[in-house]
Scaffold this active site. Structure first.
Site, PDB file in Angstrom:
ATOM      1  CE  LYS A  52      77.105  -3.773 -14.154  1.00 33.72           C
ATOM      2  NZ  LYS A  52      77.952  -3.776 -12.964  1.00 33.72           N
ATOM      3  CD  GLN A  96      78.225  -1.575  -9.827  1.00 32.53           C
ATOM      4  OE1 GLN A  96      77.609  -2.381 -10.533  1.00 32.53           O
ATOM      5  NE2 GLN A  96      79.335  -0.974 -10.244  1.00 32.53           N
ATOM      6  CG  ASP A 119      81.001  -8.495 -11.544  1.00 35.32           C
ATOM      7  OD1 ASP A 119      80.840  -8.178 -12.741  1.00 35.32           O
ATOM      8  OD2 ASP A 119      80.674  -7.756 -10.594  1.00 35.32           O
TER       9      ASP A 119
END
Ligand code: NDP
Length: 293
Positions: A52, A96, A119
């Protein structure tokens, strides 16, 4: 049969984002800023977060990574989330997953400000998505939508069958393709481990989306002639064909299924590369205040 090339599509979209970021910087504005929080030392999670960061650099975003040790308490993580919620420099951030077992994942995700939840996992964003309101779409389903759009695959009036109902893939893609929207307007059936007659349901699909986590589950007898097949599964399996001794395969037995299809995603190089692109697109939207003003 046409291959849906996720690697190439992702590259094109990244170039578009890069050009837009260059324009933002030329106007004297700050580039979009994405932050990632990672707790513990799960190697796969570190690989994803590094990927990322690399993608952010490529398109000109600013990126920050908050690396926290495995023994981080839930409260310490919640404090970092609150700090990022309030930091005006940061447009969006992700935590994450998976988190260490002693931390309540839902509590953490619900603490993220929906305006910065790039997200798209916060219940507010999932709810807005279901209501067809502007929201950040979860990365993998958003990636699938972009592939469908890029390849001009018609979804209206089609029978879509989704195998899998996870919160990150199966459920959201089922909602998205059933919405009164384009892509969308499909008749969607979502299957899971309690579904009866799954094979015959799959065989009726004009568009079959597979997100089960079962290597090579889908075989040619489960696929209608000329169907579109989108394989989300990724599995690393031993192989004599590669130097590393491993190869990646999907939930679909590509070699047996491909010749029956009109379009199919390979693994690797299909849905996978689109996931990071979706995160970049959500962060760009956050910096432009496109979803929330
Ligand atoms: P989950 O394990 O969370 O969900 C799997 C779903 O498939 C569940 O709904 C489960 O049913 C269903 N299922 C599993 N086995 C069967 C079976 N034999 N018959 C019927 N239904 C079954 O997986 P994810 O959605 O997180 O991921 C799916 C796959 O996609 C994995 O291989 C993962 O690695 C990959 N993935 C790839 C991404 C990418 O970027 N390309 C991103 C995310 C995931 P039930 O709910 O009843 O248990």
């Amino acid at each position: 049969m046409k291959i849906i090339d996720g690697k190439e599509t992702a590259k094109l979209i990244k170039e578009e984002i890069k050009a837009e970021v260059a324009g933002i910087i030329d106007r004297g504005d700050d580039p979009p800023h994405l932050a990632a929080v990672i707790v513990g030392d799960d190697p796969a999670s570190h690989t994803y977060v590094n990927g990322k960061e690399k993608a952010c650099k490529l398109v000109g975003f600013t990126s920050s990574i908050y690396r926290m040790p495995d023994e981080t308490t839930e409260q310490e993580l919640l404090d970092v989330v609150t700090y990022l919620n309030n930091d005006p420099e940061i447009d969006g951030f992700i935590v994450q997953l998976p988190l260490p077992k002693h931390i309540d994942e839902n509590k953490v995700l619900e603490t993220i400000d929906p305006k910065k939840d790039v997200d798209g996992f916060h219940p507010v964003n999932i709810g807005r998505m279901a209501l067809n309101l502007p929201s950040y779409l979860p990365a993998t389903p958003y990636g699938i939508l972009q592939l469908i759009e890029h390849y001009k695959i018609e979804t209206e009036g089609k029978n879509v069958v989704v195998l899998g109902r996870s919160h990150i893939v199966g459920s959201p893609i089922s909602i998205l393709l059933g919405r009164k929207n384009n892509p969308g307007n499909a008749t969607v059936t979502m299957c899971h481990s309690k579904t009866k007659g799954l094979k015959s349901i799959a065989k009726k699909a004009d568009i079959l989306i597979v997100a089960m986590g079962q290597p090579h589950f889908v075989t040619e007898d489960m696929v209608k002639k000329d169907a579109v097949v989108i394989d989300v599964g990724i599995h690393r399996v031993p192989s004599d064909e590669t130097k590393s001794g491993f190869k990646l395969i999907g939930d679909v037995d590509f070699d047996r299924v491909a010749s029956r299809t009109s379009y199919i995603t390979p693994v690797p190089g299909g849905v996978g590369p689109m996931t990071i692109v979706s995160l970049l697109k959500n962060t760009l939207k956050a910096s432009k205040k496109e979803v929330y003003s």
